[in-house]
Design a protein around this motif. Structure first.
Motif, PDB file in Angstrom:
ATOM      1  N   PRO A 102       0.837  -1.206   0.000  1.00 41.69           N
ATOM      2  CA  PRO A 102       0.000   0.000   0.000  1.00 41.69           C
ATOM      3  C   PRO A 102       0.871   1.255   0.000  1.00 41.69           C
ATOM      4  CG  PRO A 102      -0.756  -1.579   1.647  1.00 41.69           C
ATOM      5  CD  PRO A 102       0.572  -2.074   1.166  1.00 41.69           C
ATOM      6  N   LEU A 103       0.412   2.285  -0.687  1.00 37.13           N
ATOM      7  CA  LEU A 103       1.202   3.505  -0.784  1.00 37.13           C
ATOM      8  C   LEU A 103       1.382   4.177   0.571  1.00 37.13           C
ATOM      9  CD1 LEU A 103      -0.026   5.124  -4.115  1.00 37.13           C
ATOM     10  CD2 LEU A 103       1.969   3.672  -3.711  1.00 37.13           C
ATOM     11  N   MET A 104       0.453   3.966   1.489  1.00 35.43           N
ATOM     12  CA  MET A 104       0.604   4.576   2.809  1.00 35.43           C
ATOM     13  C   MET A 104       1.777   3.986   3.582  1.00 35.43           C
ATOM     14  SD  MET A 104      -1.576   6.997   2.923  1.00 35.43           S
ATOM     15  CE  MET A 104      -1.093   7.144   1.178  1.00 35.43           C
ATOM     16  N   ASP A 105       2.240   2.815   3.137  1.00 37.22           N
ATOM     17  CA  ASP A 105       3.390   2.186   3.788  1.00 37.22           C
ATOM     18  C   ASP A 105       4.674   2.354   2.977  1.00 37.22           C
ATOM     19  OD1 ASP A 105       1.659   1.282   5.750  1.00 37.22           O
ATOM     20  OD2 ASP A 105       1.317  -0.649   4.746  1.00 37.22           O
ATOM     21  N   ALA A 106       4.595   3.036   1.841  1.00 37.62           N
ATOM     22  CA  ALA A 106       5.746   3.116   0.940  1.00 37.62           C
ATOM     23  C   ALA A 106       6.854   3.975   1.536  1.00 37.62           C
ATOM     24  CB  ALA A 106       5.318   3.679  -0.410  1.00 37.62           C
ATOM     25  N   ASP A 107       8.060   3.463   1.478  1.00 35.62           N
ATOM     26  CA  ASP A 107       9.229   4.216   1.909  1.00 35.62           C
ATOM     27  C   ASP A 107       9.541   5.288   0.864  1.00 35.62           C
ATOM     28  OD1 ASP A 107      11.814   4.426   3.592  1.00 35.62           O
ATOM     29  OD2 ASP A 107      12.529   4.226   1.522  1.00 35.62           O
ATOM     30  N   PRO A 108       9.714   6.544   1.265  1.00 32.61           N
ATOM     31  CA  PRO A 108       9.961   7.612   0.294  1.00 32.61           C
ATOM     32  C   PRO A 108      11.175   7.364  -0.597  1.00 32.61           C
ATOM     33  CG  PRO A 108       9.384   8.554   2.420  1.00 32.61           C
ATOM     34  CD  PRO A 108       9.564   7.076   2.635  1.00 32.61           C
ATOM     35  N   ASP A 109      12.229   6.782  -0.035  1.00 33.94           N
ATOM     36  CA  ASP A 109      13.417   6.526  -0.841  1.00 33.94           C
ATOM     37  C   ASP A 109      13.143   5.464  -1.912  1.00 33.94           C
ATOM     38  OD1 ASP A 109      14.936   8.374   0.530  1.00 33.94           O
ATOM     39  OD2 ASP A 109      15.696   6.902   1.979  1.00 33.94           O
ATOM     40  N   ALA A 110      12.394   4.424  -1.536  1.00 38.39           N
ATOM     41  CA  ALA A 110      12.049   3.392  -2.507  1.00 38.39           C
ATOM     42  C   ALA A 110      11.124   3.945  -3.589  1.00 38.39           C
ATOM     43  CB  ALA A 110      11.387   2.201  -1.797  1.00 38.39           C
ATOM     44  N   TRP A 111      10.208   4.818  -3.203  1.00 38.17           N
ATOM     45  CA  TRP A 111       9.305   5.473  -4.167  1.00 38.17           C
ATOM     46  C   TRP A 111      10.117   6.272  -5.184  1.00 38.17           C
ATOM     47  CZ3 TRP A 111       4.207   5.870  -5.533  1.00 38.17           C
ATOM     48  CH2 TRP A 111       3.821   7.005  -6.240  1.00 38.17           C
ATOM     49  N   GLY A 157       1.030   0.219  -6.628  1.00 39.33           N
ATOM     50  CA  GLY A 157       0.769   1.629  -6.879  1.00 39.33           C
ATOM     51  C   GLY A 157       1.986   2.388  -7.372  1.00 39.33           C
ATOM     52  N   ALA A 158       3.146   2.136  -6.780  1.00 37.17           N
ATOM     53  CA  ALA A 158       4.358   2.842  -7.199  1.00 37.17           C
ATOM     54  C   ALA A 158       4.730   2.465  -8.626  1.00 37.17           C
ATOM     55  CB  ALA A 158       5.503   2.523  -6.249  1.00 37.17           C
ATOM     56  N   TYR A 159       4.678   1.166  -8.916  1.00 38.20           N
ATOM     57  CA  TYR A 159       5.030   0.682 -10.260  1.00 38.20           C
ATOM     58  C   TYR A 159       4.077   1.252 -11.306  1.00 38.20           C
ATOM     59  CZ  TYR A 159       5.874  -2.647 -14.071  1.00 38.20           C
ATOM     60  OH  TYR A 159       6.155  -3.219 -15.285  1.00 38.20           O
ATOM     61  N   ASN A 160       2.769   1.106 -11.079  1.00 38.06           N
ATOM     62  CA  ASN A 160       1.802   1.555 -12.072  1.00 38.06           C
ATOM     63  C   ASN A 160       1.816   3.068 -12.243  1.00 38.06           C
ATOM     64  OD1 ASN A 160       1.003  -1.024 -12.625  1.00 38.06           O
ATOM     65  ND2 ASN A 160      -0.930  -0.923 -11.530  1.00 38.06           N
ATOM     66  N   THR A 161       2.021   3.795 -11.153  1.00 44.28           N
ATOM     67  CA  THR A 161       2.079   5.253 -11.256  1.00 44.28           C
ATOM     68  C   THR A 161       3.299   5.691 -12.051  1.00 44.28           C
ATOM     69  OG1 THR A 161       0.941   5.486  -9.121  1.00 44.28           O
ATOM     70  CG2 THR A 161       2.114   7.410  -9.954  1.00 44.28           C
ATOM     71  N   SER A 162       4.442   5.060 -11.789  1.00 46.17           N
ATOM     72  CA  SER A 162       5.644   5.418 -12.539  1.00 46.17           C
ATOM     73  C   SER A 162       5.501   5.063 -14.016  1.00 46.17           C
ATOM     74  CB  SER A 162       6.877   4.734 -11.941  1.00 46.17           C
ATOM     75  OG  SER A 162       6.811   3.325 -12.091  1.00 46.17           O
ATOM     76  N   LYS A 163       4.842   3.953 -14.308  1.00 42.96           N
ATOM     77  CA  LYS A 163       4.644   3.571 -15.705  1.00 42.96           C
ATOM     78  C   LYS A 163       3.630   4.487 -16.396  1.00 42.96           C
ATOM     79  CE  LYS A 163       7.428   0.036 -16.250  1.00 42.96           C
ATOM     80  NZ  LYS A 163       8.480  -0.002 -17.284  1.00 42.96           N
ATOM     81  N   ALA A 164       2.656   4.989 -15.641  1.00 43.48           N
ATOM     82  CA  ALA A 164       1.743   5.976 -16.215  1.00 43.48           C
ATOM     83  C   ALA A 164       2.509   7.244 -16.578  1.00 43.48           C
ATOM     84  CB  ALA A 164       0.619   6.290 -15.223  1.00 43.48           C
ATOM     85  N   ALA A 165       3.462   7.617 -15.721  1.00 44.81           N
ATOM     86  CA  ALA A 165       4.307   8.765 -16.033  1.00 44.81           C
ATOM     87  C   ALA A 165       5.152   8.495 -17.274  1.00 44.81           C
ATOM     88  CB  ALA A 165       5.206   9.088 -14.844  1.00 44.81           C
TER      89      ALA A 165
END
Length: 273
Positions: A102-111, A157-165
Motif C-alpha cells: 500500500p502507498l501509505m506504507d511506501a518508503d519515500p526513498d524506494a518510491w 501503486g508505485a510501479y503503475n504510477t511510474s509507468k503511467a508517467a
C-alpha cells in the motif's frame, strides 16, 4: 520477407536485456538485422545474451550496470557509437516493481528509486542517444510500460504510477522530437517472466481462460510488437501506446474463466491491500 530484415545496419540499445522481455526484444531486433548493444545489472546475464546474439550471427556488445546511474547510460551510448558509429534505436525495458505494498506504507526513498529507474532513466538514455546521433540522423524509441498503468491494482501503486508517467513521457517526447525521431510505447499484460512468476505460476490455466486470446503472454509477443514499432513499417506512428495484453482490457467473464484471477493472486501474495 522485408519485415524480417527491416533493421539491417541499424544500431539498437536495449536495457534490461539479460532475461525476459528485454532479452526477447534483443533477439527479435537481431533477427531483423540490427546491431545490438545490450545492458542489464546482471553481468553474467549480459554476457550470456551477447554470446547468444553472436551465435546467431549478430554483431553484439554488452555492458553491465544500472540504468539508475547516468554515467552508465552515457557509457552505453559511447560504446554503441564506438562499435557501430550510430544509435538508431533505443528500447527502454529495464524497470523495477519496488516498492510493493500500500502507498501509505511506501518508503519515500524506494518510491523515488522507482521513478529514477522507470521514468528518469528512459529520459536520460534518450537524451544520450539524441545528443550522440538522433538529433542529426533520426531514430526510433520504444518504452516498455504496462497494461496496469491505466487502472488501480493492489500493492503495485508505485510501479503503475511510474509507468503511467512513462506513458506520458512517451507522448511528450514524441511531440518534441518529431518528425525525425519517433517515440512509442508498448504496454504488456501478464507475460511469462520470472518477475511475474508469483502471479501466473499455479494459476495459468484459470487466468488464460479469462483472456480472449486464451493464454498468457510470452516475451516474444512483446518483442515482435517492439520490432514492428521501431521499423519503417510503423513510420507514421509516434506518440502511441500499443497494448500487448491478450485482450486483458476486454476479457469476458464466464463460467470457464475468472476475470479477476490476477488481482486475487496479487492480494494473496501481498496481503493487506
Amino acid at each position: 520477407m522485408t519485415s524480417q530484415r527491416s533493421l539491417t545496419g541499424r544500431a539498437a540499445v536495449v536495457t534490461g536485456a539479460s532475461r525476459g522481455i528485454g532479452r526477447a526484444v534483443a533477439e527479435e531486433l537481431a533477427r531483423a538485422g540490427a546491431l545490438l548493444c545490450v545492458t542489464a545489472r546482471d553481468a553474467d546475464g549480459v554476457r550470456e545474451t551477447v554470446a547468444a546474439l553472436r551465435a546467431q550471427g549478430t554483431d553484439a556488445i554488452g555492458a553491465a550496470g544500472t540504468v539508475a546511474d547516468p554515467a552508465h547510460l552515457w557509457e552505453v551510448t559511447e560504446l554503441t557509437m564506438a562499435a557501430f558509429g550510430r544509435v538508431d534505436v533505443v528500447v527502454n525495458n529495464a524497470a523495477t516493481n519496488q516498492p510493493y505494498g500500500p502507498l501509505m506504507d511506501a518508503d519515500p526513498d524506494a518510491w523515488r528509486a522507482a521513478f529514477t529507474v522507470n521514468v528518469e532513466a528512459p529520459l536520460r538514455l534518450v537524451q544520450c542517444a539524441w545528443r550522440a546521433w538522433m538529433s542529426e540522423h533520426g531514430g526510433a524509441v520504444v518504452n516498455v510500460c504496462t497494461e496496469g498503468a491505466t487502472h488501480v491494482g493492489p500493492n503495485v501503486g508505485a510501479y503503475n504510477t511510474s509507468k503511467a508517467a512513462l506513458r506520458h513521457l512517451t507522448a511528450q517526447l514524441a511531440g518534441e522530437l518529431g518528425p525525425s525521431v519517433r517515440v512509442n510505447s508498448v504496454s504488456p499484460g501478464l507475460v511469462r517472466t520470472e518477475l511475474a512468476r508469483f502471479v501466473w505460476e499455479g494459476a495459468e490455466e484459470s487466468i488464460a481462460a479469462g483472456l480472449p486470446a486464451g493464454r498468457i503472454g510470452e516475451p516474444a509477443d512483446v518483442a515482435r510488437a517492439v520490432r514492428w514499432l521501431v521499423s519503417d513499417e510503423a513510420e507514421w506512428i509516434t506518440g502511441a501506446d500499443l497494448l500487448v495484453d491478450g485482450g486483458t482490457r476486454v476479457r469476458a467473464a464466464s463460467a470457464a474463466g475468472d476475470a479477476h484471477a490476477v488481482q486475487r493472486r496479487l492480494r494473496h501474495h501481498f496481503p493487506g491491500a
